[in-house]
Design a protein around this motif. Structure first.
Motif, PDB file in Angstrom:
ATOM      1  N   GLY A 260     -11.031  -6.846  -5.315  1.00 27.87           N
ATOM      2  CA  GLY A 260      -9.768  -7.582  -5.206  1.00 27.87           C
ATOM      3  C   GLY A 260      -8.631  -6.859  -4.523  1.00 27.87           C
ATOM      4  O   GLY A 260      -7.483  -7.317  -4.585  1.00 27.87           O
ATOM      5  N   MET A 261      -8.900  -5.761  -3.828  1.00 23.29           N
ATOM      6  CA  MET A 261      -7.826  -5.051  -3.165  1.00 23.29           C
ATOM      7  C   MET A 261      -7.243  -5.881  -2.018  1.00 23.29           C
ATOM      8  O   MET A 261      -7.974  -6.446  -1.209  1.00 23.29           O
ATOM      9  CB  MET A 261      -8.307  -3.718  -2.599  1.00 23.29           C
ATOM     10  N   GLU A 262      -5.923  -5.945  -1.974  1.00 23.40           N
ATOM     11  CA  GLU A 262      -5.206  -6.573  -0.868  1.00 23.40           C
ATOM     12  C   GLU A 262      -4.782  -5.458   0.082  1.00 23.40           C
ATOM     13  O   GLU A 262      -3.875  -4.691  -0.216  1.00 23.40           O
ATOM     14  CB  GLU A 262      -3.982  -7.331  -1.383  1.00 23.40           C
ATOM     15  N   GLN A 263      -5.444  -5.368   1.220  1.00 22.28           N
ATOM     16  CA  GLN A 263      -5.188  -4.258   2.128  1.00 22.28           C
ATOM     17  C   GLN A 263      -3.856  -4.428   2.837  1.00 22.28           C
ATOM     18  O   GLN A 263      -3.513  -5.503   3.318  1.00 22.28           O
ATOM     19  CB  GLN A 263      -6.316  -4.126   3.157  1.00 22.28           C
ATOM     20  N   SER A 264      -3.106  -3.333   2.901  1.00 24.63           N
ATOM     21  CA  SER A 264      -1.815  -3.322   3.577  1.00 24.63           C
ATOM     22  C   SER A 264      -1.971  -2.862   5.023  1.00 24.63           C
ATOM     23  O   SER A 264      -1.403  -3.477   5.937  1.00 24.63           O
ATOM     24  CB  SER A 264      -0.845  -2.396   2.834  1.00 24.63           C
ATOM     25  N   PRO A 272      -3.312  15.447  11.846  1.00 26.18           N
ATOM     26  CA  PRO A 272      -4.527  14.888  11.235  1.00 26.18           C
ATOM     27  C   PRO A 272      -4.151  13.754  10.283  1.00 26.18           C
ATOM     28  O   PRO A 272      -3.014  13.680   9.832  1.00 26.18           O
ATOM     29  CB  PRO A 272      -5.098  16.082  10.473  1.00 26.18           C
ATOM     30  N   GLY A 273      -5.101  12.870   9.998  1.00 26.30           N
ATOM     31  CA  GLY A 273      -4.853  11.811   9.030  1.00 26.30           C
ATOM     32  C   GLY A 273      -4.990  10.404   9.532  1.00 26.30           C
ATOM     33  O   GLY A 273      -4.554   9.457   8.874  1.00 26.30           O
ATOM     34  N   LYS A 274      -5.607  10.206  10.679  1.00 31.89           N
ATOM     35  CA  LYS A 274      -5.706   8.864  11.269  1.00 31.89           C
ATOM     36  C   LYS A 274      -6.361   7.837  10.343  1.00 31.89           C
ATOM     37  O   LYS A 274      -5.834   6.727  10.172  1.00 31.89           O
ATOM     38  CB  LYS A 274      -6.466   8.959  12.591  1.00 31.89           C
ATOM     39  N   PRO A 275      -7.521   8.113   9.690  1.00 33.58           N
ATOM     40  CA  PRO A 275      -8.183   7.070   8.892  1.00 33.58           C
ATOM     41  C   PRO A 275      -7.562   6.901   7.509  1.00 33.58           C
ATOM     42  O   PRO A 275      -8.197   7.112   6.465  1.00 33.58           O
ATOM     43  CB  PRO A 275      -9.624   7.574   8.801  1.00 33.58           C
ATOM     44  N   LEU A 276      -6.303   6.520   7.491  1.00 32.72           N
ATOM     45  CA  LEU A 276      -5.573   6.292   6.237  1.00 32.72           C
ATOM     46  C   LEU A 276      -5.575   4.804   5.927  1.00 32.72           C
ATOM     47  O   LEU A 276      -5.338   3.977   6.805  1.00 32.72           O
ATOM     48  CB  LEU A 276      -4.141   6.804   6.369  1.00 32.72           C
ATOM     49  N   MET A 277      -5.818   4.480   4.656  1.00 33.02           N
ATOM     50  CA  MET A 277      -5.871   3.080   4.233  1.00 33.02           C
ATOM     51  C   MET A 277      -4.977   2.915   3.014  1.00 33.02           C
ATOM     52  O   MET A 277      -4.832   3.842   2.213  1.00 33.02           O
ATOM     53  CB  MET A 277      -7.314   2.706   3.874  1.00 33.02           C
ATOM     54  N   ALA A 278      -4.387   1.737   2.854  1.00 35.36           N
ATOM     55  CA  ALA A 278      -3.553   1.481   1.684  1.00 35.36           C
ATOM     56  C   ALA A 278      -3.572   0.005   1.350  1.00 35.36           C
ATOM     57  O   ALA A 278      -3.858  -0.849   2.192  1.00 35.36           O
ATOM     58  CB  ALA A 278      -2.124   1.954   1.923  1.00 35.36           C
ATOM     59  N   GLY A 279      -3.259  -0.287   0.104  1.00 35.57           N
ATOM     60  CA  GLY A 279      -3.196  -1.669  -0.349  1.00 35.57           C
ATOM     61  C   GLY A 279      -2.860  -1.717  -1.823  1.00 35.57           C
ATOM     62  O   GLY A 279      -2.369  -0.752  -2.408  1.00 35.57           O
ATOM     63  N   ARG A 280      -3.134  -2.870  -2.420  1.00 36.74           N
ATOM     64  CA  ARG A 280      -2.881  -3.046  -3.855  1.00 36.74           C
ATOM     65  C   ARG A 280      -4.166  -3.512  -4.518  1.00 36.74           C
ATOM     66  O   ARG A 280      -4.828  -4.439  -4.046  1.00 36.74           O
ATOM     67  CB  ARG A 280      -1.755  -4.054  -4.081  1.00 36.74           C
ATOM     68  N   MET A 284      -2.204  -1.720  -9.463  1.00 35.99           N
ATOM     69  CA  MET A 284      -2.081  -0.367  -8.933  1.00 35.99           C
ATOM     70  C   MET A 284      -1.853  -0.376  -7.426  1.00 35.99           C
ATOM     71  O   MET A 284      -2.449  -1.170  -6.710  1.00 35.99           O
ATOM     72  CB  MET A 284      -3.354   0.438  -9.214  1.00 35.99           C
ATOM     73  N   ALA A 285      -0.984   0.541  -6.977  1.00 32.99           N
ATOM     74  CA  ALA A 285      -0.970   0.867  -5.553  1.00 32.99           C
ATOM     75  C   ALA A 285      -2.206   1.707  -5.274  1.00 32.99           C
ATOM     76  O   ALA A 285      -2.625   2.519  -6.105  1.00 32.99           O
ATOM     77  CB  ALA A 285       0.291   1.630  -5.195  1.00 32.99           C
ATOM     78  N   MET A 286      -2.800   1.510  -4.116  1.00 37.43           N
ATOM     79  CA  MET A 286      -3.996   2.263  -3.760  1.00 37.43           C
ATOM     80  C   MET A 286      -3.824   2.864  -2.383  1.00 37.43           C
ATOM     81  O   MET A 286      -3.348   2.203  -1.452  1.00 37.43           O
ATOM     82  CB  MET A 286      -5.235   1.372  -3.780  1.00 37.43           C
ATOM     83  N   VAL A 287      -4.202   4.145  -2.254  1.00 31.96           N
ATOM     84  CA  VAL A 287      -4.187   4.823  -0.962  1.00 31.96           C
ATOM     85  C   VAL A 287      -5.537   5.497  -0.778  1.00 31.96           C
ATOM     86  O   VAL A 287      -6.018   6.213  -1.661  1.00 31.96           O
ATOM     87  CB  VAL A 287      -3.068   5.875  -0.878  1.00 31.96           C
ATOM     88  N   GLY A 288      -6.168   5.243   0.374  1.00 28.90           N
ATOM     89  CA  GLY A 288      -7.404   5.905   0.724  1.00 28.90           C
ATOM     90  C   GLY A 288      -7.127   6.978   1.756  1.00 28.90           C
ATOM     91  O   GLY A 288      -6.754   6.677   2.890  1.00 28.90           O
ATOM     92  N   LEU A 289      -7.282   8.233   1.350  1.00 28.03           N
ATOM     93  CA  LEU A 289      -7.009   9.354   2.246  1.00 28.03           C
ATOM     94  C   LEU A 289      -8.272   9.787   2.967  1.00 28.03           C
ATOM     95  O   LEU A 289      -9.383   9.614   2.457  1.00 28.03           O
ATOM     96  CB  LEU A 289      -6.464  10.549   1.453  1.00 28.03           C
ATOM     97  N   PRO A 290      -8.119  10.385   4.147  1.00 32.45           N
ATOM     98  CA  PRO A 290      -9.293  10.928   4.833  1.00 32.45           C
ATOM     99  C   PRO A 290      -9.889  12.087   4.042  1.00 32.45           C
ATOM    100  O   PRO A 290      -9.215  12.726   3.233  1.00 32.45           O
ATOM    101  CB  PRO A 290      -8.730  11.392   6.182  1.00 32.45           C
ATOM    102  N   GLY A 291     -11.155  12.357   4.304  1.00 31.13           N
ATOM    103  CA  GLY A 291     -11.859  13.376   3.537  1.00 31.13           C
ATOM    104  C   GLY A 291     -11.668  14.788   4.020  1.00 31.13           C
ATOM    105  O   GLY A 291     -11.875  15.736   3.260  1.00 31.13           O
ATOM    106  N   ASN A 292     -11.302  14.982   5.296  1.00 31.69           N
ATOM    107  CA  ASN A 292     -11.067  16.349   5.774  1.00 31.69           C
ATOM    108  C   ASN A 292      -9.955  16.987   4.951  1.00 31.69           C
ATOM    109  O   ASN A 292      -8.893  16.376   4.751  1.00 31.69           O
ATOM    110  CB  ASN A 292     -10.682  16.354   7.254  1.00 31.69           C
ATOM    111  N   PRO A 293     -10.154  18.212   4.466  1.00 30.61           N
ATOM    112  CA  PRO A 293      -9.199  18.802   3.532  1.00 30.61           C
ATOM    113  C   PRO A 293      -7.768  18.866   4.051  1.00 30.61           C
ATOM    114  O   PRO A 293      -6.835  18.490   3.344  1.00 30.61           O
ATOM    115  CB  PRO A 293      -9.772  20.206   3.290  1.00 30.61           C
ATOM    116  N   VAL A 294      -7.581  19.339   5.281  1.00 35.13           N
ATOM    117  CA  VAL A 294      -6.226  19.452   5.807  1.00 35.13           C
ATOM    118  C   VAL A 294      -5.619  18.068   6.018  1.00 35.13           C
ATOM    119  O   VAL A 294      -4.436  17.845   5.745  1.00 35.13           O
ATOM    120  CB  VAL A 294      -6.209  20.269   7.102  1.00 35.13           C
TER     121      VAL A 294
END
Length: 390
Positions: A260-264, A272-280, A284-294
């Motif tokens: 049921g996530m509504e993607q923003s 770095p950080g291009k593959p960033l995802m967010a939604g609700r 809850m607010a949801m943020v999907g961060l990239p996996g590369n540590p930096v």
């Protein structure tokens, strides 16, 4: 792709200041004051001596003048009478200045024999008296919102405020994803690595005042991810690390969508950080961060930290930047906003030689991110750039 500014605005739209709760003053340090507080008393509530000495009338202060000591005023035990002509009251630091007196001669400038004192010569014109209300008056404010630091705690105590209204701490759930991960302290298989991102991000957010839970690692299958999201369902913000791209094993977005996530948004024009995802997701607010540590840590600085501050009532503000001169040249930037790991000192700022988004050792040695705008030309020593402290 959207810009960093557009992504940050979208993230701010997913959160809001949290509820206000009252906590004892003793545990209010580093919390965010939610409502302006007003002094319930005047401090000091009376004219007080700032030195040990003798309270007299200023008009009588002359070299070699004699006074008769008629009483004593100590902190917590003031003298109730009135000082008359030729009279003095022994007084100690913090004690109320008795009625009739308007000057304290410090004890070093006095010779005492029994109940008689004689002033010395060259008495300082300073009256050594703290007027009533010199610190603050009843009704004076301590403004909100503000992060309460030790000096604020002392001030609130002096204002006689024992219960403090603060914003509730954000509850954050952190989920690392990937079959390749094991927790620190475990023994990885030859093709596995240690999960580091959740620990760095947890430390970052806890420093800001969040309450963070690190959930079990979600494996690269739908069942494991569903379980992780269910464990996070009491959080204000759920953050996943890894699995947010479009590879065959990147399941975060499709599983979250099924739940049921509504993607923003998805993807930000930055590195770095291009593959960033967010939604609700539910409440809850949801943020999907990239996996590369930096990448994860940079996104934490640029996006997650401002979200936490917004939830704590500190406003919708980007990570603070400051200008500093380059101490070594830096090449031209490409079409994406680039957060370059660097080191700033009294000579200026220089970029790290290696910028690969997997190198936590480089990030650990850096103390700033140099914020490069898209298509920024090469810069020479002495030119000014913007940096974000880390």
């Amino acid at each position: 792709m959207i810009t960093v500014s557009q992504a940050l605005n979208a993230l701010f739209d997913l959160v809001a200041p949290l509820d206000i709760e009252f906590v004892p003053l003793r545990v209010a340090n580093n919390r965010v004051l939610a409502e302006t507080q007003f002094a319930t008393r005047t401090q000091p509530p009376f004219a007080a001596s700032s030195m040990d000495g003798y309270a007299v009338k200023s008009a009588e202060v002359e070299d070699d003048t004699m006074f008769k000591v008629i009483g004593e005023s100590a902190a917590g035990h003031g003298w109730a009478g009135t000082v008359g002509a030729g009279q003095a009251v022994r007084i100690f630091t913090g004690a109320p200045v008795p009625q009739g007196a308007d000057f304290v001669v410090i004890q070093e400038d006095v010779t005492r024999r029994g109940d008689l004192i004689t002033l010395g010569r060259d008495i300082s014109p300073k009256d050594n008296i703290r007027p009533a209300g010199v610190d603050f008056m009843q009704g004076d404010p301590l403004s909100a919102p503000r992060i309460l630091h030790p000096a604020d705690i002392a001030l609130l105590a002096s204002m006689n405020i024992a219960q403090v209204p603060v914003y509730r701490r954000p509850k954050v759930a952190l989920i690392s994803t990937g079959d390749e991960l094991v927790m620190p302290g475990q023994t990885p298989e030859p093709d596995q690595i240690i999960a580091s991102n959740t620990f760095g991000l947890a430390a970052m957010m806890e420093n800001l005042g969040a309450q963070v839970r690190i959930l079990p690692i979600a494996r690269d299958n739908e069942s494991s991810l569903c379980t992780a999201f269910e464990l996070a369902n009491s959080a204000d913000l759920v953050i996943t690390i890894g699995g947010a791209s479009v590879g065959d094993h990147d399941l975060v977005a499709p599983v979250a969508a099924k739940m049921g996530m509504e993607q923003s948004f998805y993807k930000v024009a930055m590195r770095p950080g291009k593959p960033l995802m967010a939604g609700r997701l539910a409440d809850m607010a949801m943020v999907g961060l990239p996996g590369n540590p930096v990448s994860a840590m940079v996104c934490g600085t640029i996006f997650i930290a401002p979200m936490i501050r917004a939830m704590l009532g500190l406003g919708r503000n980007a990570a603070p930047q400051r200008s500093i001169a380059l101490s070594s040249p830096i090449g031209a930037n490409g079409p994406r906003e680039h957060y370059v790991r660097g080191f700033a000192d009294v000579t200026g700022v220089r970029s790290a030689d290696q910028q690969d988004s997997s190198l936590l050792s480089v990030l650990s040695q850096s103390n700033v991110l140099i914020a490069r705008p898209p298509n920024d030309p090469a810069r020479e020593i002495g030119e000014m750039v913007e940096v974000v402290d880390i």
